[in-house]
Design a protein around this motif. Structure first.
Motif, PDB file in Angstrom:
ATOM      1  N   ALA A  45     -10.966 -14.960   2.361  1.00  0.00           N
ATOM      2  CA  ALA A  45     -12.174 -15.472   1.700  1.00  0.00           C
ATOM      3  C   ALA A  45     -12.236 -15.097   0.224  1.00  0.00           C
ATOM      4  CB  ALA A  45     -13.413 -14.949   2.416  1.00  0.00           C
ATOM      5  N   LEU A  46     -11.248 -14.336  -0.268  1.00  0.00           N
ATOM      6  CA  LEU A  46     -11.319 -13.827  -1.638  1.00  0.00           C
ATOM      7  C   LEU A  46     -10.848 -14.835  -2.676  1.00  0.00           C
ATOM      8  CD1 LEU A  46     -10.036 -10.174  -1.051  1.00  0.00           C
ATOM      9  CD2 LEU A  46     -12.402 -10.997  -1.168  1.00  0.00           C
ATOM     10  N   GLY A  47     -10.092 -15.843  -2.243  1.00  0.00           N
ATOM     11  CA  GLY A  47      -9.701 -16.900  -3.159  1.00  0.00           C
ATOM     12  C   GLY A  47      -8.293 -16.834  -3.694  1.00  0.00           C
ATOM     13  N   ALA A  48      -7.505 -15.837  -3.327  1.00  0.00           N
ATOM     14  CA  ALA A  48      -6.128 -15.754  -3.806  1.00  0.00           C
ATOM     15  C   ALA A  48      -5.304 -16.905  -3.238  1.00  0.00           C
ATOM     16  CB  ALA A  48      -5.504 -14.424  -3.405  1.00  0.00           C
ATOM     17  N   ASP A  49      -4.386 -17.412  -4.047  1.00  0.00           N
ATOM     18  CA  ASP A  49      -3.489 -18.457  -3.539  1.00  0.00           C
ATOM     19  C   ASP A  49      -2.605 -17.903  -2.432  1.00  0.00           C
ATOM     20  OD1 ASP A  49      -3.563 -21.005  -5.516  1.00  0.00           O
ATOM     21  OD2 ASP A  49      -3.975 -19.165  -6.623  1.00  0.00           O
ATOM     22  N   LEU A  50      -2.129 -16.672  -2.621  1.00  0.00           N
ATOM     23  CA  LEU A  50      -1.255 -16.048  -1.631  1.00  0.00           C
ATOM     24  C   LEU A  50      -1.571 -14.566  -1.536  1.00  0.00           C
ATOM     25  CD1 LEU A  50       1.200 -16.218   0.306  1.00  0.00           C
ATOM     26  CD2 LEU A  50       2.662 -15.722  -1.669  1.00  0.00           C
ATOM     27  N   VAL A  51      -1.839 -14.101  -0.319  1.00  0.00           N
ATOM     28  CA  VAL A  51      -2.002 -12.677  -0.037  1.00  0.00           C
ATOM     29  C   VAL A  51      -0.685 -12.179   0.533  1.00  0.00           C
ATOM     30  CG1 VAL A  51      -3.281 -10.939   1.276  1.00  0.00           C
ATOM     31  CG2 VAL A  51      -4.465 -12.980   0.417  1.00  0.00           C
ATOM     32  N   ILE A  52      -0.257 -10.998   0.121  1.00  0.00           N
ATOM     33  CA  ILE A  52       0.996 -10.412   0.613  1.00  0.00           C
ATOM     34  C   ILE A  52       0.666  -9.073   1.259  1.00  0.00           C
ATOM     35  CG2 ILE A  52       3.278  -9.569  -0.039  1.00  0.00           C
ATOM     36  CD1 ILE A  52       3.316 -11.623  -2.254  1.00  0.00           C
ATOM     37  N   SER A  53       1.006  -8.928   2.538  1.00  0.00           N
ATOM     38  CA  SER A  53       0.575  -7.774   3.334  1.00  0.00           C
ATOM     39  C   SER A  53       1.721  -7.196   4.153  1.00  0.00           C
ATOM     40  CB  SER A  53      -0.561  -8.187   4.287  1.00  0.00           C
ATOM     41  OG  SER A  53      -1.693  -8.634   3.588  1.00  0.00           O
ATOM     42  N   GLY A  54       1.416  -6.110   4.822  1.00  0.00           N
ATOM     43  CA  GLY A  54       2.346  -5.464   5.753  1.00  0.00           C
ATOM     44  C   GLY A  54       1.557  -4.978   6.953  1.00  0.00           C
ATOM     45  N   HIS A  55       1.729  -3.701   7.304  1.00  0.00           N
ATOM     46  CA  HIS A  55       0.918  -2.969   8.289  1.00  0.00           C
ATOM     47  C   HIS A  55       1.221  -3.316   9.743  1.00  0.00           C
ATOM     48  CE1 HIS A  55      -2.441  -0.556   9.704  1.00  0.00           C
ATOM     49  NE2 HIS A  55      -2.981  -1.588  10.306  1.00  0.00           N
ATOM     50  N   GLY A  56       1.564  -4.563  10.050  1.00  0.00           N
ATOM     51  CA  GLY A  56       1.673  -4.986  11.449  1.00  0.00           C
ATOM     52  C   GLY A  56       2.964  -4.615  12.144  1.00  0.00           C
TER      53      GLY A  56
ATOM     54  N   ARG B  23      -3.286  -4.361   4.730  1.00  0.00           N
ATOM     55  CA  ARG B  23      -3.604  -4.617   6.148  1.00  0.00           C
ATOM     56  C   ARG B  23      -3.589  -6.102   6.517  1.00  0.00           C
ATOM     57  NH1 ARG B  23      -6.900   0.107   8.981  1.00  0.00           N
ATOM     58  NH2 ARG B  23      -6.834   1.677   7.339  1.00  0.00           N
ATOM     59  N   ASN B  24      -2.627  -6.449   7.343  1.00  0.00           N
ATOM     60  CA  ASN B  24      -2.498  -7.826   7.809  1.00  0.00           C
ATOM     61  C   ASN B  24      -3.698  -8.286   8.622  1.00  0.00           C
ATOM     62  OD1 ASN B  24      -1.744  -5.977   9.913  1.00  0.00           O
ATOM     63  ND2 ASN B  24      -0.826  -7.663  11.040  1.00  0.00           N
ATOM     64  N   ASN B  25      -4.281  -7.376   9.399  1.00  0.00           N
ATOM     65  CA  ASN B  25      -5.339  -7.757  10.321  1.00  0.00           C
ATOM     66  C   ASN B  25      -6.701  -7.946   9.643  1.00  0.00           C
ATOM     67  OD1 ASN B  25      -5.132  -4.960   9.879  1.00  0.00           O
ATOM     68  ND2 ASN B  25      -6.253  -4.465  11.741  1.00  0.00           N
ATOM     69  N   TYR B  26      -6.746  -7.753   8.316  1.00  0.00           N
ATOM     70  CA  TYR B  26      -7.977  -8.029   7.576  1.00  0.00           C
ATOM     71  C   TYR B  26      -7.951  -9.413   6.940  1.00  0.00           C
ATOM     72  CZ  TYR B  26      -9.904  -3.265   7.770  1.00  0.00           C
ATOM     73  OH  TYR B  26     -10.461  -2.082   8.179  1.00  0.00           O
ATOM     74  N   PHE B  27      -6.823 -10.122   7.056  1.00  0.00           N
ATOM     75  CA  PHE B  27      -6.694 -11.377   6.333  1.00  0.00           C
ATOM     76  C   PHE B  27      -7.660 -12.441   6.837  1.00  0.00           C
ATOM     77  CE2 PHE B  27      -4.839 -15.671   6.049  1.00  0.00           C
ATOM     78  CZ  PHE B  27      -4.909 -15.825   4.672  1.00  0.00           C
ATOM     79  N   GLU B  28      -7.667 -12.714   8.115  1.00  0.00           N
ATOM     80  CA  GLU B  28      -8.410 -13.857   8.635  1.00  0.00           C
ATOM     81  C   GLU B  28      -9.904 -13.786   8.312  1.00  0.00           C
ATOM     82  OE1 GLU B  28      -8.967 -16.406  12.770  1.00  0.00           O
ATOM     83  OE2 GLU B  28      -7.952 -14.478  12.811  1.00  0.00           O
ATOM     84  N   LYS B  29     -10.513 -12.629   8.533  1.00  0.00           N
ATOM     85  CA  LYS B  29     -11.971 -12.530   8.383  1.00  0.00           C
ATOM     86  C   LYS B  29     -12.418 -12.064   6.995  1.00  0.00           C
ATOM     87  CE  LYS B  29     -12.881 -11.739  13.285  1.00  0.00           C
ATOM     88  NZ  LYS B  29     -13.477 -10.833  14.312  1.00  0.00           N
ATOM     89  N   GLU B  30     -11.515 -11.418   6.242  1.00  0.00           N
ATOM     90  CA  GLU B  30     -11.944 -10.861   4.959  1.00  0.00           C
ATOM     91  C   GLU B  30     -11.105 -11.343   3.781  1.00  0.00           C
ATOM     92  OE1 GLU B  30     -12.905  -6.705   4.846  1.00  0.00           O
ATOM     93  OE2 GLU B  30     -13.181  -6.616   7.010  1.00  0.00           O
TER      94      GLU B  30
ATOM     95  N   PHE C 234      10.471  -9.503  -9.646  1.00  0.00           N
ATOM     96  CA  PHE C 234       9.442  -8.495  -9.391  1.00  0.00           C
ATOM     97  C   PHE C 234       9.685  -7.868  -8.015  1.00  0.00           C
ATOM     98  CE2 PHE C 234       7.539 -11.997 -11.843  1.00  0.00           C
ATOM     99  CZ  PHE C 234       7.191 -11.310 -13.002  1.00  0.00           C
ATOM    100  N   ILE C 235       9.195  -6.632  -7.850  1.00  0.00           N
ATOM    101  CA  ILE C 235       9.261  -5.932  -6.567  1.00  0.00           C
ATOM    102  C   ILE C 235       7.849  -5.512  -6.187  1.00  0.00           C
ATOM    103  CG2 ILE C 235      10.168  -3.927  -5.319  1.00  0.00           C
ATOM    104  CD1 ILE C 235      12.519  -3.935  -7.350  1.00  0.00           C
ATOM    105  N   PHE C 236       7.453  -5.809  -4.954  1.00  0.00           N
ATOM    106  CA  PHE C 236       6.132  -5.454  -4.462  1.00  0.00           C
ATOM    107  C   PHE C 236       6.264  -4.423  -3.333  1.00  0.00           C
ATOM    108  CE2 PHE C 236       4.398  -9.993  -5.457  1.00  0.00           C
ATOM    109  CZ  PHE C 236       4.460  -9.714  -6.821  1.00  0.00           C
ATOM    110  N   LEU C 237       5.582  -3.309  -3.466  1.00  0.00           N
ATOM    111  CA  LEU C 237       5.515  -2.278  -2.420  1.00  0.00           C
ATOM    112  C   LEU C 237       4.120  -2.329  -1.813  1.00  0.00           C
ATOM    113  CD1 LEU C 237       7.150   0.720  -4.351  1.00  0.00           C
ATOM    114  CD2 LEU C 237       8.271  -0.907  -2.828  1.00  0.00           C
ATOM    115  N   THR C 238       4.026  -2.758  -0.551  1.00  0.00           N
ATOM    116  CA  THR C 238       2.714  -3.005   0.036  1.00  0.00           C
ATOM    117  C   THR C 238       2.275  -1.922   1.032  1.00  0.00           C
ATOM    118  OG1 THR C 238       3.822  -4.583   1.521  1.00  0.00           O
ATOM    119  CG2 THR C 238       2.639  -5.484  -0.354  1.00  0.00           C
ATOM    120  N   GLY C 239       2.488  -0.677   0.657  1.00  0.00           N
ATOM    121  CA  GLY C 239       1.860   0.428   1.368  1.00  0.00           C
ATOM    122  C   GLY C 239       2.633   1.044   2.511  1.00  0.00           C
ATOM    123  N   ASP C 240       2.139   2.209   2.929  1.00  0.00           N
ATOM    124  CA  ASP C 240       2.742   3.033   3.988  1.00  0.00           C
ATOM    125  C   ASP C 240       4.213   3.349   3.678  1.00  0.00           C
ATOM    126  OD1 ASP C 240       0.355   3.111   5.274  1.00  0.00           O
ATOM    127  OD2 ASP C 240       1.006   2.113   7.103  1.00  0.00           O
TER     128      ASP C 240
END
Length: 284
Positions: free
Chosen positions: A208-219, A198-205, A84-90
């Motif tokens: 808390a959603l319950g995903a086993d793994l979040v995949i982000s960029g932005h930073g 957005r990487n900077n939304y992970f800690e506080k938001e 699989f290929i994931f494109l995580t924005g921008d």
């Protein structure tokens, strides 16, 4: 009586010119030389069929090109033989006014390699017709995740993959919390992943959603990476940001953050080459 010839060393001006050339070459290499890096995510919750699953993540291209029409980047992705290929924005950049054709062409080429999934970043929303971009990407063979989820299948097993639009999206868009509720109900306790720019939304938001793994960029890897720092400056122009590259944990949940591939506007990279991520899932 013999006369000795004195050898003269390089002049100070020559040394300065040589240093300037070397610095310029290193700067160009730091910003334009593609780096493929491999990572492993292990979980006892992963279905057996996904043991060894290979994912390529591309993030934050900002209209950058690696070879003509990104042929170098596309070849590097194909070499990994991803599932699989994931494109995580921008993928686009508002400062460079990246043409939509850039994103569609890249999406089509990647979709011919492996099933490709896309979520928006903040820069996609700086363009006037995001719906049109999503529609054309879908027509090009890319699955656009707009606050929804799909089932991924491999080796007789299945997991859910969710994707949320960037917070810059429409005011009435479905909230991440609502998306997570729907995914958790469909997953019935099973393994699921979340694409969220957005990487900077992970800690506080997002944690808390319950995903086993979040995949982000932005930073952008903190743009300048120095020893003993997690990046020097954030894209929001704050010093010493965290959650800029690699794996992190918060609230008993994990995130992987790509350093990205391009630069936005007048920003640059130092000790932080453009990154093509190869993420392998393992059954623990």
């Amino acid at each position: 009586m013999a006369t000795r010839c004195r050898r003269r060393g390089a002049s100070p001006i020559f040394r300065l010119l040589l240093l300037a050339v070397l610095c310029a070459a290193f700067f160009h290499w730091s910003n334009h030389s593609l780096q493929t890096e491999s990572f492993t995510y292990a979980s006892p919750r992963l279905p057996e069929g996904f043991d060894g699953c290979t994912i390529v993540q591309l993030s934050d291209l900002h209209g950058a090109e690696f070879g003509a029409d990104n042929e170098t980047l596309i070849a590097a992705v194909a070499k990994q033989e991803p599932d699989f290929i994931f494109l995580t924005g921008d993928i686009q950049d508002r400062y460079r006014k990246t043409p939509r054709s850039y994103t569609i062409s890249l999406g089509r080429a990647l979709g011919e390699i492996a099933p490709t999934y896309f979520v928006t970043g903040n820069h996609e929303w700086a363009f006037p017709d995001v719906r049109g971009l999503k529609r054309e990407l879908t027509e090009a063979g890319v699955t656009v995740l707009t606050n929804d989820f799909v089932t991924l299948e491999r080796g007789g097993g299945s997991i859910l993959l969710a994707g949320i639009d960037d917070p810059n999206g429409f005011a009435d868009q479905k909230s991440p919390e609502t998306v997570a509720e729907e995914v958790r109900a469909a997953a019935n306790g099973g393994f699921w992943m979340l694409l969220a720019h957005r990487n900077n939304y992970f800690e506080k938001e997002y944690s808390a959603l319950g995903a086993d793994l979040v995949i982000s960029g932005h930073g952008h890897g903190g743009m300048i990476r120095l020893p003993f720092t997690d990046g020097l400056i954030s894209v929001e122009r704050t010093l010493f940001p965290s959650y800029t590259a690699g794996f992190y944990e918060a609230n008993d949940r994990d995130v992987f953050v790509s350093r990205g591939l391009g630069n936005s506007g007048r920003s640059f990279r130092l000790f932080n080459r453009p990154q093509l991520v190869v993420l392998t899932l393992e059954k623990e």
